[in-house]
Design an enzyme around this catalytic site. Sequence first.
Site, short mmCIF file in Angstrom:
data_model
loop_
_atom_site.label_atom_id
_atom_site.label_comp_id
_atom_site.label_asym_id
_atom_site.label_seq_id
_atom_site.Cartn_x
_atom_site.Cartn_y
_atom_site.Cartn_z
N ALA A 126 0.81 -1.22 0.00
CA ALA A 126 0.00 0.00 0.00
C ALA A 126 0.85 1.27 0.00
O ALA A 126 0.34 2.35 0.26
CB ALA A 126 -0.94 0.00 1.20
N ASN A 127 2.12 1.15 -0.29
CA ASN A 127 2.98 2.33 -0.38
C ASN A 127 2.87 3.02 -1.73
O ASN A 127 3.40 4.11 -1.92
CB ASN A 127 4.44 1.94 -0.11
N THR A 128 2.15 2.38 -2.67
CA THR A 128 2.03 2.97 -4.00
C THR A 128 0.79 2.41 -4.70
O THR A 128 0.18 1.44 -4.26
CB THR A 128 3.29 2.65 -4.84
N GLY A 129 0.41 3.05 -5.80
CA GLY A 129 -0.62 2.52 -6.69
C GLY A 129 -1.99 2.29 -6.09
O GLY A 129 -2.47 3.07 -5.25
N ILE A 130 -2.61 1.19 -6.50
CA ILE A 130 -3.95 0.85 -6.06
C ILE A 130 -4.00 0.69 -4.54
O ILE A 130 -4.94 1.13 -3.88
CB ILE A 130 -4.42 -0.45 -6.74
N SER A 154 -6.47 -10.79 -11.52
CA SER A 154 -6.49 -10.04 -12.78
C SER A 154 -7.30 -10.81 -13.81
O SER A 154 -7.44 -12.04 -13.73
CB SER A 154 -5.07 -9.84 -13.31
N TYR A 189 3.14 -14.41 -14.87
CA TYR A 189 2.21 -13.50 -14.17
C TYR A 189 0.78 -14.04 -14.28
O TYR A 189 0.05 -14.07 -13.27
CB TYR A 189 2.30 -12.10 -14.78
#
Length: 316
Positions: free
Chosen positions: A47-51, A175, A200
Site C-alpha cells: 500500500a505504499n504505492t498505486g492501487i 487479474s 504472471y
Amino acid sequence: MLVALGLLTSFLSLLYLTAPSIRKFFAGGVCRTNVQLPGKVVVITGANTGIGKETARELARRGARVYIACRDVLKGESAASEIRADTKNSQVLVRKLDLSDTKSIRAFAEGFLAEEKQLHILINNAGVMMCPYSKTADGFETHLGVNHLGHFLLTYLLLGRLKESAPARVVNLSSVVHHVGKIRFHDLQGEKRYCSGFAYCHSKLANVLFTRELASRLQGTGVTTYAVHPGIVSSELVRHSFLMCLFWRLFSPFVKSTRQGAQTSLHCALAEGLEPLSGKYFSDCKKTWVSPRARNKKTAERLWHVSCELLGIQWE
C-alpha cells in the site's frame, strides 16, 4: 504517404482530445457504500504505492486503523504521511513486509499479532509483474512466490486473528489475465520453460483458485473472501517490462487511474450483504465470471496442498 501520415496524426490528435471521455467510459464501477470503520483494523500489502495506496487512503478516511505492509519502508512512510495529512487520521502505520522472503512474512505476522488484538480486513494487494526469471529467498519462482505463496502464508498466519474479529474479510487482487493462466504442477518454478508474461498469468490464476478454496474452508467462521480484477490501471506494476512501460506511457490517458482501480477492492472490503458471494471473483464492483480452470475444484485443492508443502505448513 503524406496523406496517410496526416490522417494518422489527425486520428491520434482526436484520440487524445477525447481521452477524458474515453477514460470516463472505461472507469468502471464505483464503491458506493457509506460504511464507516471506526475501531476497525486493516492490513494492506503493497500500500505504499498505486492501487494499494488509494485503497489505504479511502479506508483511513472512513476511520480505520490502517497498516501499510510493504518492502520499502521509507516509501511506505512517505505514503502514510501523505494519507494522514489528507484524511486527518493519525492511525496509518507502516510495517516492513517482504513477500519474497518467508522469514520477513513471519516476522511481520508475529509483530502484528503482538501489537493488535483484532483484524477485520486483510487486502492482499501487492504483486510483481513480468519479472525476468529469478527466485525468492526461499527458492520460489518470483511471480509464484510473491503473488501467490507470500499471500497464502500471510493469510494463514493472520487467519486466527481474522476469525476472532469476525465478521472479517480477505480480499485477494487477481487479474482478468487469469483466463490465460494455467497451474503447471510439473513445472511450478518455471525451470523447464519460462515466459515472464505467462508466469504472471499463472500466478493470477493461483490467486483465484486460492480465494475459492479458502472460501470453501471458511464457511461458518464469519470470515469471507473475494478475488478482484482492478481493471487496466496506470501503476508501477509494469516497471519490470520496458515495452509495458512504454505502452502504459502512451495509453495512460485511456486507462484507469489508481483511484478508479481501487474501487473494486473497496467494494469487496466494505459492501454490505456480500457474505453469500464469498469466494467469487469481482470486476467493476460486481461479480463476474471466471475461467473454467479457475472453477476446477480438484486443481484448487491440489494447489492448496502443494502450497502448504512448499511453505512447510499444515493448513487443513
